[in-house]
Design a protein around this motif. Structure first.
Motif, PDB file in Angstrom:
ATOM      1  N   GLU A   1       0.854  -1.106  -0.027  1.00 21.33           N
ATOM      2  CA  GLU A   1      -0.063   0.018   0.099  1.00 21.33           C
ATOM      3  C   GLU A   1       0.678   1.264   0.011  1.00 21.33           C
ATOM      4  O   GLU A   1       0.502   2.298  -0.509  1.00 21.33           O
ATOM      5  CB  GLU A   1      -0.953   0.080   1.172  1.00 21.33           C
ATOM      6  CG  GLU A   1      -1.807  -0.931   1.149  1.00 21.33           C
ATOM      7  CD  GLU A   1      -2.961  -0.919   2.456  1.00 21.33           C
ATOM      8  OE1 GLU A   1      -2.910  -0.316   3.130  1.00 21.33           O
ATOM      9  OE2 GLU A   1      -4.005  -1.894   2.489  1.00 21.33           O
ATOM     10  N   GLN A   2       2.044   1.108   0.733  1.00 21.17           N
ATOM     11  CA  GLN A   2       2.843   2.281   0.640  1.00 21.17           C
ATOM     12  C   GLN A   2       3.517   2.604  -0.567  1.00 21.17           C
ATOM     13  O   GLN A   2       3.374   3.641  -1.127  1.00 21.17           O
ATOM     14  CB  GLN A   2       3.952   2.159   1.529  1.00 21.17           C
ATOM     15  CG  GLN A   2       3.726   2.080   3.095  1.00 21.17           C
ATOM     16  CD  GLN A   2       4.646   1.613   4.122  1.00 21.17           C
ATOM     17  OE1 GLN A   2       5.637   0.786   3.626  1.00 21.17           O
ATOM     18  NE2 GLN A   2       4.758   2.059   5.457  1.00 21.17           N
TER      19      GLN A   2
ATOM     20  N   THR B   1       1.039   4.199  -3.094  1.00 21.71           N
ATOM     21  CA  THR B   1       0.854   5.715  -2.688  1.00 21.71           C
ATOM     22  C   THR B   1       2.131   6.351  -3.313  1.00 21.71           C
ATOM     23  O   THR B   1       1.843   7.420  -4.004  1.00 21.71           O
ATOM     24  CB  THR B   1       0.955   5.941  -1.328  1.00 21.71           C
ATOM     25  OG1 THR B   1      -0.296   5.171  -0.714  1.00 21.71           O
ATOM     26  CG2 THR B   1       0.773   7.400  -0.820  1.00 21.71           C
TER      27      THR B   1
ATOM     28  N   GLN C   1       2.007   9.360  -6.332  1.00 25.40           N
ATOM     29  CA  GLN C   1       2.704  10.768  -6.247  1.00 25.40           C
ATOM     30  C   GLN C   1       3.819  10.828  -7.392  1.00 25.40           C
ATOM     31  O   GLN C   1       3.976  11.874  -7.853  1.00 25.40           O
ATOM     32  CB  GLN C   1       3.474  10.884  -4.895  1.00 25.40           C
ATOM     33  CG  GLN C   1       2.329  10.893  -3.690  1.00 25.40           C
ATOM     34  CD  GLN C   1       1.671  12.024  -3.855  1.00 25.40           C
ATOM     35  OE1 GLN C   1       2.061  13.109  -3.856  1.00 25.40           O
ATOM     36  NE2 GLN C   1       0.135  11.995  -3.891  1.00 25.40           N
TER      37      GLN C   1
END
Length: 215
Positions: free
Chosen positions: A130-131, A134, A138
């Motif tokens: 999940e990190q 993200t 970005q």
């Protein structure tokens, strides 16, 4: 007669940061030191003990700010993404090429300057799924913004005909590689490197005879 209370005066005339501001300052220092350690030694070669020692605090103190080393890496990525997006030059009075040049220069200053939280060369598998999702989202925003500047340069004639995505990857490849060889005690300063590399990158994009300062 009731005694009048003196007017309320901010403690220490606000010369000393409040608790919230102190926390932000400590987080800034933590991210800078951690990112530099990760770039220098790699994620697996860096421990929270190393980072704590460099900051002059104990390892348990760090747990007031991050959950663990992976969380710290993730937070560094998020801050670095903010710094990267803030580096983008969107001045409509400039040509597309000049906006690209200034963006690359700003970006290089952001990733090697004293305030940098950049960990661009780090292996992404160190992040959780999940990190990583993200961080990639970005990065896609940043990449897309620069590609739009390149496309603007193609449209206004300041950039020679090319594949915009290939130009994007080439420009960022050159910029990101600076973190591999840059040394703070080297002969060139951050600003000189940023301007030099950005000019070299954009010399390959510049359309012959184009007036690149304005559209």
């Amino acid at each position: 007669m009731a005694k009048q209370r003196p007017p309320s005066v901010p403690r220490w005339k606000k010369a000393v940061p409040d608790l919230g501001a102190q926390r932000e300052l400590r987080l800034d220092a933590l991210y800078r030191v951690a990112a530099a350690a990760f770039r220098r030694n790699g994620y697996h070669g860096t421990s929270l003990v190393d980072i704590a020692q460099e900051l002059g605090v104990s390892k348990p103190t760090l747990y007031h700010y991050v959950a663990n080393k992976q969380d710290l890496l993730f937070q560094c990525h998020l801050v670095a993404a903010e710094q990267a997006i803030a580096a983008i030059c969107d001045d409509p009075a400039l040509s597309g090429l000049e906006r690209v040049r200034r963006t690359i220069a700003n970006y290089i200053e952001a990733i090697i300057g004293e305030e940098s939280a950049s960990v661009v060369i780090l292996e992404e598998k160190s992040l959780g799924p999940e990190q990583l999702e993200t961080v990639i989202a970005q990065r896609d925003i940043f990449d897309g913004r620069i590609q739009s500047l390149i496309e603007a340069g193609l449209a206004d004639g300041s950039i020679a005909p090319c594949d915009a995505k290939l130009a994007l990857f080439s420009a960022l490849g050159a910029a990101n590689w600076v973190t591999k060889w840059y040394r703070p005690n080297g002969p060139l300063g951050v600003g000189e490197i940023a301007e030099g590399v950005s000019e070299l990158v954009c010399s390959g994009l510049r359309a012959p005879g184009a007036d690149v300062s304005t559209p």
